[in-house]
Design a protein around this motif. Structure first.
Motif, mmCIF file in Angstrom:
data_model
loop_
_atom_site.group_PDB
_atom_site.id
_atom_site.type_symbol
_atom_site.label_atom_id
_atom_site.label_comp_id
_atom_site.label_asym_id
_atom_site.label_seq_id
_atom_site.Cartn_x
_atom_site.Cartn_y
_atom_site.Cartn_z
ATOM 1 N N SER A 11 0.806 -1.229 0.000
ATOM 2 C CA SER A 11 0.000 0.000 0.000
ATOM 3 C C SER A 11 0.837 1.278 0.000
ATOM 4 O O SER A 11 0.316 2.363 -0.235
ATOM 5 C CB SER A 11 -0.922 0.014 1.223
ATOM 6 N N VAL A 12 2.145 1.159 0.262
ATOM 7 C CA VAL A 12 2.983 2.342 0.468
ATOM 8 C C VAL A 12 3.661 2.771 -0.831
ATOM 9 O O VAL A 12 4.360 1.981 -1.473
ATOM 10 C CB VAL A 12 4.038 2.096 1.564
ATOM 11 N N LYS A 13 3.448 4.017 -1.202
ATOM 12 C CA LYS A 13 4.097 4.587 -2.377
ATOM 13 C C LYS A 13 5.418 5.246 -2.006
ATOM 14 O O LYS A 13 6.414 5.119 -2.703
ATOM 15 C CB LYS A 13 3.169 5.621 -3.032
ATOM 16 N N MET A 14 5.433 5.985 -0.897
ATOM 17 C CA MET A 14 6.647 6.668 -0.465
ATOM 18 C C MET A 14 6.625 6.815 1.045
ATOM 19 O O MET A 14 5.571 7.055 1.639
ATOM 20 C CB MET A 14 6.756 8.051 -1.120
ATOM 21 N N ALA A 15 7.797 6.644 1.668
ATOM 22 C CA ALA A 15 7.913 6.808 3.118
ATOM 23 C C ALA A 15 9.199 7.562 3.444
ATOM 24 O O ALA A 15 10.238 7.320 2.826
ATOM 25 C CB ALA A 15 7.906 5.454 3.811
ATOM 26 N N GLN A 16 9.120 8.475 4.385
ATOM 27 C CA GLN A 16 10.271 9.226 4.872
ATOM 28 C C GLN A 16 10.276 9.147 6.398
ATOM 29 O O GLN A 16 9.287 9.458 7.047
ATOM 30 C CB GLN A 16 10.207 10.688 4.423
ATOM 31 N N GLU A 73 2.989 17.094 -0.034
ATOM 32 C CA GLU A 73 3.361 17.564 1.297
ATOM 33 C C GLU A 73 4.820 17.306 1.643
ATOM 34 O O GLU A 73 5.289 17.734 2.691
ATOM 35 C CB GLU A 73 2.453 16.920 2.352
ATOM 36 N N PHE A 74 5.548 16.593 0.774
ATOM 37 C CA PHE A 74 6.972 16.389 1.015
ATOM 38 C C PHE A 74 7.735 17.618 0.524
ATOM 39 O O PHE A 74 7.756 17.900 -0.680
ATOM 40 C CB PHE A 74 7.483 15.145 0.286
ATOM 41 N N PRO A 75 8.374 18.375 1.427
ATOM 42 C CA PRO A 75 9.138 19.554 0.979
ATOM 43 C C PRO A 75 10.423 19.116 0.276
ATOM 44 O O PRO A 75 11.188 18.315 0.817
ATOM 45 C CB PRO A 75 9.452 20.290 2.289
#
Length: 561
Positions: free
Chosen positions: A474-479, A535-537
């Motif tokens: 389900s995860v596209k991107m994680a930081q 929302e990722f700067p």
């Protein structure tokens, strides 16, 4: 001549010499295609010679630094190779920067000349409005006597736009070219440029603080690129896509410079759009596609993928972030790439230092950045002691020259303290990247020394946790980053900002439960924040600014003391 002598002698040139040699070999081949503009190597070279001569007449010299602040266009490359011809170090300014960031870059680099485009992507779109905010004096003073209060070292402004719109304090790009049409740069000027001279001042991304301008030489650029051409099978006549700004290490060096060295053609877009990129691959027969993993994911998700002919594609080059195995499989299976190569490097050290090999399997490509170049000495180091660590042991990645000037540049411009911290007395460059080497010599990146946070006395590296989160369907991107422990027991705890794939659902409990099966307890994020991609700067080069995420999360989760 042995192998080392061969590549090292080939790097003992300048970019002016490289361009001349490429023009001599294939003058009628296209060098750059951008929108409706097409230019052969011979046409490009004539433009470079006339513009360089015009700059010389204005007083530009190898003792002065020249900044470029334009969107992707043929004139960007013309200006780039014109200043290389003169020997003036190039300062690429990313058009995504704010006015304050541009002003900082110009001050820090002592830029004497800035070449400015007339149109930008995003507000304000007008180059004149941006100039008004940055250098208001250019509308009030005469161009031969320009003095800017905020930028005391700036001597001249060149404007790429209509002559009638050019401010009274600026020179017009086309007029400079026209004034020296048919001229050739004097041999004495060309011969004064040395392979050990600085050619690029490329600012770091500023993910952890103020950007620094890394000084690359003609020599270490050419050494790395010669090796890269051999590794990546880049050929004369290949058609190379550019969807990132020229003003990045990727665009300035590993598309523009690289294509001239290899005798390839640059197919440039002002800004990346997946549908436009796919259409351009079909129409322009793109063969060699370098990009960040997100660019490939966007194209794979685009509805037009099944409607275009991508048979021309041969090579996919990925860098800047991990690329999941399923993405690599889709790139080969659905886009038709013959091979995918994962590469790693820093602009401070010639741009690239490692890459996977053409015949490496998908797991190697996804989980490593390959083997070191012949131009590089690479060591995994205990950052506290400075001693090398054994294979499979994590440490900081250090780089060093194999031959003088073959890898490490000259440090950071106007920052002697930062340079002395980065380069050891015996020539090692501390990259700040954490990783390890396996028994076969493949390098894996595990994080940044500055990204590490400490949970109850244990060191935690975000890249390891992000890799686990990215295995969730389900995860596209994680930081992941550290935030203060609300209970004040552990010092810091992990926080994960997670973007889900379209149509996917999950919750905080499910993600934390999944992490418990994969990670030690102290590594499990205590906070999961679901966000959209917007929302990722990002920095100007597209990297996530984690220190801003951390500040946002502290406010959002009410963790301030």
């Amino acid at each position: 001549m042995n192998k080392t002598q061969g590549w090292y002698e080939a790097s003992n040139r300048t970019w002016g010499q490289v361009l001349f040699e490429s023009v001599t070999r294939h003058p009628e081949q296209e060098l750059i295609v951008c929108g409706d503009q097409r230019m052969t190597y011979e046409q490009f070279y004539e433009c470079v010679q006339s513009f360089a001569c015009g700059l010389l007449e204005l007083g530009v010299s190898r003792q002065q630094n020249t900044a470029l602040w334009m969107t992707n266009c043929p004139e960007w490359m013309i200006a780039q190779f014109s200043v290389y011809e003169i020997g003036s170090p190039l300062v690429p300014i990313n058009t995504r920067m704010t006015i304050d960031e541009v002003a900082y870059s110009l001050r820090q680099s002592d830029a004497a000349t800035i070449i400015v485009g007339s149109r930008f992507i995003g507000p304000p779109e007008s180059g004149l409005k941006r100039l008004e905010a940055l250098i208001p004096e250019v509308f009030e003073q005469d161009r031969d006597e320009l003095k800017c209060k905020k930028l005391p070292n700036l001597k001249r402004v060149v404007y790429l736009g209509e002559t009638v719109d050019t401010p009274k304090g600026a020179y017009n790009f086309a007029e400079i070219q026209k004034s020296a049409a048919g001229s050739k740069v004097p041999r004495s000027v060309c011969e004064a440029v040395d392979p050990t001279d600085v050619c690029n001042l490329i600012f770091t991304s500023g993910t952890t603080g103020f950007p620094k301008a890394g000084m690359s030489m003609h020599r270490n650029n050419l050494a790395a690129m010669g090796e890269w051409i051999r590794r990546s099978d880049l050929r004369q006549g290949d058609r190379v896509y550019l969807g990132v700004p020229f003003a990045t290490n990727f665009g300035c060096a590993y598309v523009s410079q690289l294509s001239v060295l290899a005798g390839s053609t640059v197919i440039a877009h002002e800004v990346f759009n997946p549908a436009s990129a796919l259409e351009t691959i079909q129409e322009e027969k793109v063969t060699w596609f370098p990009g960040a993993p997100t660019m490939y994911i966007m194209m794979l998700d685009d509805p037009s993928l099944s409607k275009v002919d991508l048979d021309s594609l041969r090579a996919a080059i990925v860098g800047g972030a991990p690329c999941p195995p399923e993405t690599i499989r889709a790139m080969k299976g659905r886009m038709g790439f013959d091979f995918v190569i994962h590469c790693y490097g820093l602009s401070e050290c010639g741009g690239l230092s490692t890459s996977t090999l053409i015949d490496d399997d998908i797991e190697k490509i996804a989980n490593t950045v390959g083997k070191k170049f012949d131009t590089v000495e690479l060591q995994i180091t205990d950052p506290a002691s400075g001693d090398a660590v054994p294979a499979e042991t994590q440490g900081e990645i250090w780089l060093r020259d194999v031959e003088p000037g073959s890898c490490v540049g000259k440090g950071y411009y106007n920052m002697p303290d930062a340079t002395s911290k980065a380069i050891t007395d015996d020539g090692w460059f501390r990259t700040g990247d954490l990783g390890f080497i396996d028994v076969d010599g493949y390098v894996s990146i595990t994080g940044r020394t500055g990204d590490m946070f400490i949970v109850g006395g244990y060191n935690v590296y975000p890249a390891e946790i992000e890799a686990v989160l990215h295995t969730l369907p389900s995860v596209k991107m994680a930081q992941v980053f550290g935030v203060p422990d609300k209970e004040k027991r552990l010092g810091e705890v992990g926080c994960a900002y997670v973007e889900l794939k379209d149509g996917s659902t999950t919750n905080e409990e499910e993600i934390i439960s999944f992490c418990r099966e994969k990670l030690a307890n102290y590594k499990i994020p205590r906070h999961i924040v679901f966000v959209s991609g917007e929302e990722f700067p990002l920095t100007a080069s597209g990297k996530v600014r984690k220190f801003i995420l951390r500040e946002q999360a502290i406010d959002r989760l009410q963790l301030k003391e």
